[in-house]
Design an enzyme around this catalytic site. Structure first.
Site, PDB file in Angstrom:
ATOM      1  N   TYR A  33      64.148  41.965  37.544  1.00 11.95           N
ATOM      2  CA  TYR A  33      64.756  41.107  36.524  1.00 11.95           C
ATOM      3  C   TYR A  33      64.149  39.725  36.554  1.00 11.95           C
ATOM      4  O   TYR A  33      63.365  39.381  37.442  1.00 11.95           O
ATOM      5  CB  TYR A  33      66.272  41.049  36.714  1.00 11.95           C
ATOM      6  CG  TYR A  33      66.764  40.160  37.848  1.00 11.95           C
ATOM      7  CD1 TYR A  33      66.607  40.549  39.173  1.00 11.95           C
ATOM      8  CD2 TYR A  33      67.392  38.942  37.589  1.00 11.95           C
ATOM      9  CE1 TYR A  33      67.065  39.743  40.207  1.00 11.95           C
ATOM     10  CE2 TYR A  33      67.862  38.132  38.623  1.00 11.95           C
ATOM     11  CZ  TYR A  33      67.686  38.539  39.925  1.00 11.95           C
ATOM     12  OH  TYR A  33      68.137  37.736  40.942  1.00 11.95           O
ATOM     13  N   ARG A  52      55.885  35.968  36.635  1.00 12.65           N
ATOM     14  CA  ARG A  52      56.558  36.553  37.810  1.00 12.65           C
ATOM     15  C   ARG A  52      57.109  37.943  37.463  1.00 12.65           C
ATOM     16  O   ARG A  52      57.068  38.863  38.278  1.00 12.65           O
ATOM     17  CB  ARG A  52      57.662  35.619  38.302  1.00 12.65           C
ATOM     18  CG  ARG A  52      58.297  36.112  39.609  1.00 12.65           C
ATOM     19  CD  ARG A  52      59.266  35.111  40.208  1.00 12.65           C
ATOM     20  NE  ARG A  52      60.422  34.903  39.349  1.00 12.65           N
ATOM     21  CZ  ARG A  52      61.370  34.003  39.576  1.00 12.65           C
ATOM     22  NH1 ARG A  52      61.301  33.205  40.628  1.00 12.65           N
ATOM     23  NH2 ARG A  52      62.381  33.862  38.751  1.00 12.65           N
ATOM     24  N   ARG A 100      68.814  62.415  38.604  1.00  7.31           N
ATOM     25  CA  ARG A 100      68.694  61.691  39.862  1.00  7.31           C
ATOM     26  C   ARG A 100      67.771  62.428  40.837  1.00  7.31           C
ATOM     27  O   ARG A 100      68.043  63.558  41.240  1.00  7.31           O
ATOM     28  CB  ARG A 100      70.066  61.470  40.511  1.00  7.31           C
ATOM     29  CG  ARG A 100      69.992  60.557  41.731  1.00  7.31           C
ATOM     30  CD  ARG A 100      71.356  60.310  42.351  1.00  7.31           C
ATOM     31  NE  ARG A 100      71.281  59.350  43.444  1.00  7.31           N
ATOM     32  CZ  ARG A 100      70.862  59.637  44.680  1.00  7.31           C
ATOM     33  NH1 ARG A 100      70.498  60.865  44.982  1.00  7.31           N
ATOM     34  NH2 ARG A 100      70.818  58.701  45.607  1.00  7.31           N
ATOM     35  N   LYS A 147      61.402  40.348  42.511  1.00 10.57           N
ATOM     36  CA  LYS A 147      62.737  40.004  41.992  1.00 10.57           C
ATOM     37  C   LYS A 147      63.466  41.293  41.604  1.00 10.57           C
ATOM     38  O   LYS A 147      63.603  41.637  40.431  1.00 10.57           O
ATOM     39  CB  LYS A 147      62.618  39.027  40.819  1.00 10.57           C
ATOM     40  CG  LYS A 147      63.888  38.221  40.600  1.00 10.57           C
ATOM     41  CD  LYS A 147      63.585  36.962  39.808  1.00 10.57           C
ATOM     42  CE  LYS A 147      64.822  36.247  39.309  1.00 10.57           C
ATOM     43  NZ  LYS A 147      65.773  35.883  40.348  1.00 10.57           N
ATOM     44  N   GLU A 179      66.068  31.086  52.330  1.00 10.68           N
ATOM     45  CA  GLU A 179      66.356  30.484  51.020  1.00 10.68           C
ATOM     46  C   GLU A 179      67.840  30.664  50.749  1.00 10.68           C
ATOM     47  O   GLU A 179      68.590  31.148  51.603  1.00 10.68           O
ATOM     48  CB  GLU A 179      65.503  31.126  49.932  1.00 10.68           C
ATOM     49  CG  GLU A 179      65.715  32.627  49.806  1.00 10.68           C
ATOM     50  CD  GLU A 179      64.779  33.303  48.812  1.00 10.68           C
ATOM     51  OE1 GLU A 179      64.353  32.660  47.841  1.00 10.68           O
ATOM     52  OE2 GLU A 179      64.500  34.500  49.016  1.00 10.68           O
ATOM     53  N   LEU A 204      61.714  34.593  47.540  1.00 11.73           N
ATOM     54  CA  LEU A 204      61.305  34.722  46.144  1.00 11.73           C
ATOM     55  C   LEU A 204      60.477  33.486  45.770  1.00 11.73           C
ATOM     56  O   LEU A 204      60.872  32.364  46.104  1.00 11.73           O
ATOM     57  CB  LEU A 204      62.548  34.780  45.248  1.00 11.73           C
ATOM     58  CG  LEU A 204      62.228  35.005  43.770  1.00 11.73           C
ATOM     59  CD1 LEU A 204      61.908  36.473  43.518  1.00 11.73           C
ATOM     60  CD2 LEU A 204      63.371  34.549  42.888  1.00 11.73           C
TER      61      LEU A 204
END
Ligand code: PMP
Length: 287
Positions: A33, A52, A100, A147, A179, A204
């Site tokens: 995301y 990114r 799945r 991310k 972070e 990140l």
């Protein structure tokens, strides 16, 4: 008016936006995301966020369904349709819908979802008062530079912070701060240097962090890109965080200890001002 979201090619009211049961984002957290800030109706640092996104998608081998120009039109359109002048745009891409099974599906199309959240960023009360953070162990995976939509460790860390009366968690590994749960972490030394952890797989690569480093260089504020310990943070003159939805936010306590004089510090305030003026420059002039 209902909030308008974007799902797989269509803009539609949020109540009508449905993702299939077998979406791999839902089943495995198999997706990535981005989140970007909007100020005065303008997307902030969008090229860097899209870059990114491209990197995250490539690292997990999900096809990027749109070009940068297409992403930008979708983002501009969702801002327009929701009449949002200030806030946040979230968008995610999952590996798509398939029975799945762990292996990549052969023919699944990536699922693309995007929504907006209106929010006062420039005039947020937390920017005036500063926030509290608490430290918790960093229990995330080894590729924090991607991310990923897998945010369970961050959910647990931030909930622990909330239950301790704080607004953000600082994640700690081997005694060093990596972070924040959803932000990059900085301290300012008593000599006035900014200290921030260097980029690696452990954190990140924050887009706001990147802009802030450029701004601090232009303002000739000394910068030390190195790891810092929790003890060094307790003893720092100032601390702050950066993120796309907060810009620069002062931190006034860590684990209940006052940082500096317990008020937002001068270097942090200056950096926040510099960031705000950068974000306010009309997009045309900034290019
Ligand atoms: N680190 C983590 C773990 C985050 O989730 C975020 C916010 N997405 C950041 C740092 C800040 O990154 P950015 O400035 O790009 O929002």
């Amino acid at each position: 008016m209902s909030r308008i979201v974007f799902l797989n090619g269509s803009f539609l009211p949020i109540e009508e936006a449905k993702v299939p049961f077998m979406d791999r984002g839902f089943m495995f957290g198999d997706g990535v995301y981005e989140g970007i800030g909007v100020l005065d109706g303008q997307l902030i640092d969008n090229e860097a966020h899209l870059e990114r996104l491209e990197r995250s998608l490539a690292e997990v081998r999900i096809r990027n369904p749109y070009s940068r120009t297409e992403w930008t039109s979708l983002q501009e359109e969702i801002v327009r349709r929701n009449g949002m002048t200030e806030g946040f745009i979230y968008f995610q891409v999952t590996r798509g819908v398939a029975e799945r099974d762990f292996f990549f599906p052969e023919n699944a199309e990536p699922t693309v979802a995007m929504f907006t959240q209106a929010k006062a960023i420039a005039d947020a009360p937390a920017a005036r008062t500063g926030i509290a953070v608490v430290t918790v162990p960093d229990q995330r995976w080894a590729r924090r530079d991607i991310k990923s939509i897998n945010l369970l460790a961050q959910v647990l860390a931030k909930q622990a912070a909330k239950e301790a009366g704080a607004q953000e968690a600082w994640l700690v590994e081997d005694g060093f701060v990596t972070e924040g749960g959803s932000s990059s972490g900085f301290i300012v030394t008593k000599k006035g240097s900014i200290v921030v952890r260097p980029l690696s797989n452990a954190i990140l690569p924050g887009i706001t962090r990147k802009s802030l480093l450029r701004l601090s260089e232009e303002a000739r504020i000394p910068l030390e890109e190195r790891r810092f310990t929790v003890e060094e943070a307790y003893d720092a003159a100032e601390a702050f965080l950066t993120s796309a939805s907060n810009f620069v936010l002062p931190i006034v306590t860590i684990d209940g200890r006052s940082i500096g004089d317990g008020k937002p510090g001068p270097v942090t305030k200056r950096l926040r001002e510099l960031y705000l003026s950068m974000a306010r420059v009309p997009a045309m002039a900034a290019e």
